[in-house]
Design a protein around this motif. Sequence first.
Motif, PDB file in Angstrom:
ATOM      1  N   GLU A   1      58.582  40.726  26.979  1.00  0.00           N
ATOM      2  CA  GLU A   1      57.790  41.839  27.464  1.00  0.00           C
ATOM      3  C   GLU A   1      57.496  43.024  26.551  1.00  0.00           C
ATOM      4  O   GLU A   1      58.236  43.896  26.311  1.00  0.00           O
ATOM      5  N   VAL A   2      56.290  43.044  25.759  1.00  0.00           N
ATOM      6  CA  VAL A   2      56.330  43.646  24.645  1.00  0.00           C
ATOM      7  C   VAL A   2      55.801  45.224  24.806  1.00  0.00           C
ATOM      8  O   VAL A   2      55.824  46.049  23.818  1.00  0.00           O
ATOM      9  N   GLU A   3      55.238  45.372  26.088  1.00  0.00           N
ATOM     10  CA  GLU A   3      54.841  46.621  26.145  1.00  0.00           C
ATOM     11  C   GLU A   3      54.671  47.061  27.878  1.00  0.00           C
ATOM     12  O   GLU A   3      54.895  45.948  28.494  1.00  0.00           O
ATOM     13  N   PRO A   4      54.621  48.050  28.309  1.00  0.00           N
ATOM     14  CA  PRO A   4      54.671  48.371  29.883  1.00  0.00           C
ATOM     15  C   PRO A   4      53.707  47.611  30.499  1.00  0.00           C
ATOM     16  O   PRO A   4      52.679  47.709  30.323  1.00  0.00           O
ATOM     17  N   THR A   5      54.064  46.655  31.499  1.00  0.00           N
ATOM     18  CA  THR A   5      53.028  45.623  31.962  1.00  0.00           C
ATOM     19  C   THR A   5      53.346  45.645  33.418  1.00  0.00           C
ATOM     20  O   THR A   5      54.444  45.495  34.051  1.00  0.00           O
ATOM     21  N   LEU A   6      52.229  45.640  34.226  1.00  0.00           N
ATOM     22  CA  LEU A   6      52.231  45.610  35.584  1.00  0.00           C
ATOM     23  C   LEU A   6      51.489  44.075  35.943  1.00  0.00           C
ATOM     24  O   LEU A   6      50.453  43.649  35.396  1.00  0.00           O
ATOM     25  N   TYR A   7      52.284  43.538  36.811  1.00  0.00           N
ATOM     26  CA  TYR A   7      51.821  41.981  37.169  1.00  0.00           C
ATOM     27  C   TYR A   7      51.416  42.193  38.281  1.00  0.00           C
ATOM     28  O   TYR A   7      51.704  42.920  39.350  1.00  0.00           O
ATOM     29  N   LEU A   8      50.236  41.276  38.566  1.00  0.00           N
ATOM     30  CA  LEU A   8      49.500  41.296  40.023  1.00  0.00           C
ATOM     31  C   LEU A   8      48.955  39.777  40.064  1.00  0.00           C
ATOM     32  O   LEU A   8      48.900  39.233  39.190  1.00  0.00           O
ATOM     33  N   ASN A   9      48.685  39.515  41.554  1.00  0.00           N
ATOM     34  CA  ASN A   9      48.165  38.293  41.656  1.00  0.00           C
ATOM     35  C   ASN A   9      46.626  37.998  40.977  1.00  0.00           C
ATOM     36  O   ASN A   9      45.982  38.977  41.099  1.00  0.00           O
ATOM     37  N   PRO A  10      46.409  36.936  40.461  1.00  0.00           N
ATOM     38  CA  PRO A  10      45.207  36.829  39.784  1.00  0.00           C
ATOM     39  C   PRO A  10      43.894  37.313  40.747  1.00  0.00           C
ATOM     40  O   PRO A  10      42.844  38.024  40.287  1.00  0.00           O
ATOM     41  N   LEU A  11      44.114  37.076  41.968  1.00  0.00           N
ATOM     42  CA  LEU A  11      43.054  37.288  42.903  1.00  0.00           C
ATOM     43  C   LEU A  11      42.694  38.843  43.107  1.00  0.00           C
ATOM     44  O   LEU A  11      41.979  39.411  43.452  1.00  0.00           O
ATOM     45  N   SER A  12      44.172  39.417  43.113  1.00  0.00           N
ATOM     46  CA  SER A  12      43.994  40.901  43.416  1.00  0.00           C
ATOM     47  C   SER A  12      43.706  41.665  42.078  1.00  0.00           C
ATOM     48  O   SER A  12      42.984  42.523  42.342  1.00  0.00           O
ATOM     49  N   ILE A  13      43.631  40.974  40.973  1.00  0.00           N
ATOM     50  CA  ILE A  13      43.302  41.456  39.895  1.00  0.00           C
ATOM     51  C   ILE A  13      41.485  41.530  39.937  1.00  0.00           C
ATOM     52  O   ILE A  13      41.008  42.505  39.755  1.00  0.00           O
ATOM     53  N   GLU A  14      41.100  40.499  40.422  1.00  0.00           N
ATOM     54  CA  GLU A  14      39.669  40.335  40.726  1.00  0.00           C
ATOM     55  C   GLU A  14      39.249  41.540  41.709  1.00  0.00           C
ATOM     56  O   GLU A  14      38.383  41.782  41.403  1.00  0.00           O
ATOM     57  N   ARG A  15      40.069  41.329  42.920  1.00  0.00           N
ATOM     58  CA  ARG A  15      39.613  42.185  43.955  1.00  0.00           C
ATOM     59  C   ARG A  15      39.577  43.727  43.494  1.00  0.00           C
ATOM     60  O   ARG A  15      38.558  44.549  43.874  1.00  0.00           O
ATOM     61  N   ALA A  16      40.355  43.969  42.736  1.00  0.00           N
ATOM     62  CA  ALA A  16      40.676  45.229  42.165  1.00  0.00           C
ATOM     63  C   ALA A  16      39.542  45.730  40.890  1.00  0.00           C
ATOM     64  O   ALA A  16      39.769  46.977  40.640  1.00  0.00           O
ATOM     65  N   GLU A  17      38.859  44.849  40.690  1.00  0.00           N
ATOM     66  CA  GLU A  17      37.955  44.972  39.693  1.00  0.00           C
ATOM     67  C   GLU A  17      38.718  45.344  38.232  1.00  0.00           C
ATOM     68  O   GLU A  17      38.245  46.226  37.574  1.00  0.00           O
ATOM     69  N   LEU A  18      39.871  44.680  38.211  1.00  0.00           N
ATOM     70  CA  LEU A  18      40.558  44.905  36.940  1.00  0.00           C
ATOM     71  C   LEU A  18      40.408  43.574  36.087  1.00  0.00           C
ATOM     72  O   LEU A  18      39.626  42.801  36.385  1.00  0.00           O
ATOM     73  N   ALA A  19      41.084  43.378  34.992  1.00  0.00           N
ATOM     74  CA  ALA A  19      40.887  42.317  34.136  1.00  0.00           C
ATOM     75  C   ALA A  19      42.344  42.058  33.393  1.00  0.00           C
ATOM     76  O   ALA A  19      42.968  43.201  32.839  1.00  0.00           O
ATOM     77  N   THR A  20      42.819  40.913  33.438  1.00  0.00           N
ATOM     78  CA  THR A  20      44.037  40.627  32.592  1.00  0.00           C
ATOM     79  C   THR A  20      44.023  41.162  31.004  1.00  0.00           C
ATOM     80  O   THR A  20      42.917  41.211  30.577  1.00  0.00           O
ATOM     81  N   ASN A  21      44.914  41.817  30.673  1.00  0.00           N
ATOM     82  CA  ASN A  21      45.225  42.480  29.301  1.00  0.00           C
ATOM     83  C   ASN A  21      44.329  43.802  29.277  1.00  0.00           C
ATOM     84  O   ASN A  21      44.593  44.470  28.292  1.00  0.00           O
TER      85      ASN A  21
END
Length: 892
Positions: free
Chosen positions: A609-629
Amino acid sequence: MKPRSVKTTCPYCGVGCGLVAKCVSHPNQASSSGDFSHPANMGALCVKGSSLDESHTGPARLLYPQVNGKQASWQEAIDTIAQRFYDIKQQHGSDALSMYVSGQLLTEDYYVANKLMKGFVGSANIDTNSRLCMSSAVASHVRAFGEDVVPVNYQDIELAEMIVLVGSNAAWTHPIVFRRIQQARESNPNLKLVVIDPRKTMTAEQADLHLPLSSDSDVALFMGLARYCDDTKQLDTDYINQHTQGADALMKALKLASCSLDAVSEQTQVDKTRLKQFYHWFATKQRVITLYCQGVNQAANGTDKGNAIINAHLLTGKIGREGCGPFSITGQPNAMGGREVGGLANQLAAHRGFDPQSIEQVQAIWQAPNMATKPGLKAVDLFDAIEQGEVKAVWIMATNPVVSLPQSQKIKRALKRCELVIVSDICVNSDIAQYADILLPAAGWGEKQGMVTNSERMMSRQRAFLPMRGESKPDWWAISKVGQAFCSLMEVADGFDYQSEYDIFKEHIALSSINKSGPYIFELSELSTLSEEEYNNWQPTQWPLNGARPFADGSFSTSSGRANLIVPEAIEQCLPRGHQEFILNTGRDRDQWHTMTRTGYVSSLTQKEVEPTLYLNPLSIERAELATNQLAQVTLPDSGNSIVVRIKADEGLGMHSVYLSMHWAGEFGAGSGVNQVTESVVDPISGQPAFKSTLVSVRPFKIGSYMVAMGEGSDKLRDRTEFASMQVTNTGGFEGRLWRYASQSPLNKQAWNKAIGVELKGKLLVLDTEHGWVTLSCADGAELTVKSVIQVENKTFDADVEQLSQLIGQPFSLSKTLKAIQTGVTSKLVCSCYRVTENQIIDAIQTQSYTCIAQLQSELKCGSNCGSCLPEVEKIANQHFQHSQHIDVIAK
Ligand SMILES: Nc1nc2c(c(=O)[nH]1)N[C@H]1C(S)=C(S)[C@@H](COP(=O)(O)OP(=O)(O)OC[C@H]3O[C@@H](n4cnc5c(=O)[nH]c(N)nc54)[C@H](O)[C@@H]3O)O[C@H]1N2
Ligand SMILES: Nc1nc2c(c(=O)[nH]1)N[C@H]1C(S)=C(S)[C@@H](COP(=O)(O)OP(=O)(O)OC[C@H]3O[C@@H](n4cnc5c(=O)[nH]c(N)nc54)[C@H](O)[C@@H]3O)O[C@H]1N2
Ligand code: SF4
Ligand SMILES: [Mo]
């Protein structure tokens, strides 16, 4: 001369693995390996244990005492502390003084700290980071058994028919115990593994059955189990009648509608088929171990969770027998030893509380002039009292509370306000060291020696094999010297004239012997004649020393001899829900230890884990209008507190849950430290913070400028950017540091370059985005040479910085760098020992048509050294082997 070998114990987790180390004169020459004769690990080590040799040479070692920021002699530091303690005590009373210590201290260190505070200062204001870790387990043991006793041994794992892991990600956090479970399953295919965790962790991936319960609904789940056993007539009524009390009240509670299968399924969000399967197995198997950790302890109802588990074992008589019992597994290497000496503010010593008889007996052994007569402040309350100015001095030892206690901002305020902050650490730049008025250099692992007790009550020796660095000294020595100076100011007899660890351990034995005549299980009187030589040659020894299994005779340490069945305060746990609102679950990553002061500089441990990383379910990422990376901002509502983190997908998380590791601290990423967005909600009985369920919101972070820099030297940009992390790396032959920065403000290129040129020395590769432009620069020393400027199509820059990091150290090639960014050529590191990535595993399976792990390992070796990554390797391989071997009883 051939270097001598010594047997010692790992300083990380509570599994307590043995190591054999070579005595050498310089930390560069350290070499250690697993001890085949140690009963906890039989030679095996996990990835942290097997990289210990690299941990000695960290650049930030604290080498001499400092008083008010200036180098001082030990004598000056000791005299100053004793005098200030004396003055504060005279002026404000004993309770204005405090210590905050750690489950990473050795038993001898812990013993003298406890004695100084509770016997000589006269206040029980000594608490420990075990409050954040084991205190709910301690409280539930005391409530049920009358004493804090863990009644299971590691060997029981091999004898069990079912192992239930509750709130434990053992594959990552207790890897050698998990390996033992996996080996037991290999030799006994009937041994079932059930994992109860809201997140489908690497541990849960391996289970026969995973119950992904909603956060903090464990009490309902275990009350439901007890109800099922009652409904199906599978309670052990003889055991209940002969060895327990409180059954009537509990049975009444079990009849409530909230314990029915329907209600429990609703409450836990686990389907009834899975629940029934678990309940049926638990009820019908004779030998069941329930192993649990922070998913149980770190909750507002952590003590009740522990008791709900213990109830299930008592009601079915699955305790005090081979292969059975509730097994609270310890986190830190000497969490158990700290409990033996009484390091928690609400215990006195040797498993005793503050009743008049205990106070008198302990006073007699200590010859104490000034006994504490009531429990002291628990960690969260202690720091509140410091903030309020009621407690004027705190001596912090082997813990980093600025990072690890909830509400970091409050802890920082408290420490700034505190008149006297003393910090004993091995690290000069730990977050807590920054707040010290007096900083004391502690001898570290490999340099100091003493006793530690692991999860299964096995006492083992840590032994020195390296010289002490600089002027560092063992913690017990520093406490004893202050104790002596304090006694002399108080004009009382010296209670701290110890010449060695042995002297202290002997006194610990003598003190524990007050338990010989009572109902207590912990006592070491058999060792009263232990010689110094025997202490030095100590072999791992488990208490009770007579070899008896705790509670085998059905008698407990309560006054009646019966175990208490406990009715939990509430069965349901109300959990917050809402749009864009998530339950923040926090915990550990596989390759890091706590606040990174020791593992953050070991490059092989920094790749996962190279930097502070928040994990979310892929669907939650979409719903919260976020994007991986992308970067995102995590906010604690109504507090104004937020942190910036990288977003990654994890299908193992539910829609309402997000996960962030607790490690990010110090120069590695203190700005993203998780406890800036946790609250000080504690279990009312144990005082343990509820670190696993804070309601937060997560929003995209608008990047004004973004930069990745690689080089050597130190970083001064951190304060100017909302996101800053540093990774020690030696990827591709490059040894150095990799910084990642992001700011909301569109800092211009000149500003960045100026900062970099001035602050960061050495070879640099800089990536900087500004209004969609990326500038790639190759720098040498303070001279920046811009190689080229290109435009990125997508204005929101979200190139995976991991990809870029793979190019460090390779001859600088602009086209290669761009290709990497644009096509994502790199992949997740799986095996830290042999540096094997996910793509390499998939490639090997596909090109060679491998069908089993052994074939894969013959080529890549992944998972064949410490084995910590085996669960990951198996998961990936199982997805790509021709015939999927995924096991899940429900799926079958
Ligand atoms: N790699 C590594 N190993 C370590 C450490 C480390 O720093 N790094 N630290 C050591 C220490 S001090 C400790 S205390 C241990 C901790 O060891 P663990 O307790 O195994 O580790 P955590 O990651 O804190 O949390 C365990 C699990 O609890 C789950 N959980 C969260 N909420 C709930 C809930 O409501 N119910 C249930 N049933 N589960 C829940 C989380 O999803 C997580 O998977 O690890 C020890 N080992
Ligand atoms: N959000 C969240 N917060 C958590 C947790 C969580 O799961 N989530 N887990 C909690 C738990 S279970 C724990 S145990 C804590 C751990 O949190 P901490 O105890 O704060 O973390 P460490 O990094 O282990 O701190 C140990 C410190 O002691 C120093 N040190 C190392 N060896 C020695 C020595 O021999 N002597 C001295 N004097 N110092 C030494 C190290 O440099 C370091 O500064 O975090 C807690 N905080
Ligand atoms: S499991 Fe790993 S970290 Fe824990 S004691 Fe063993 S080697 Fe050390
Ligand atoms: Mo812990």
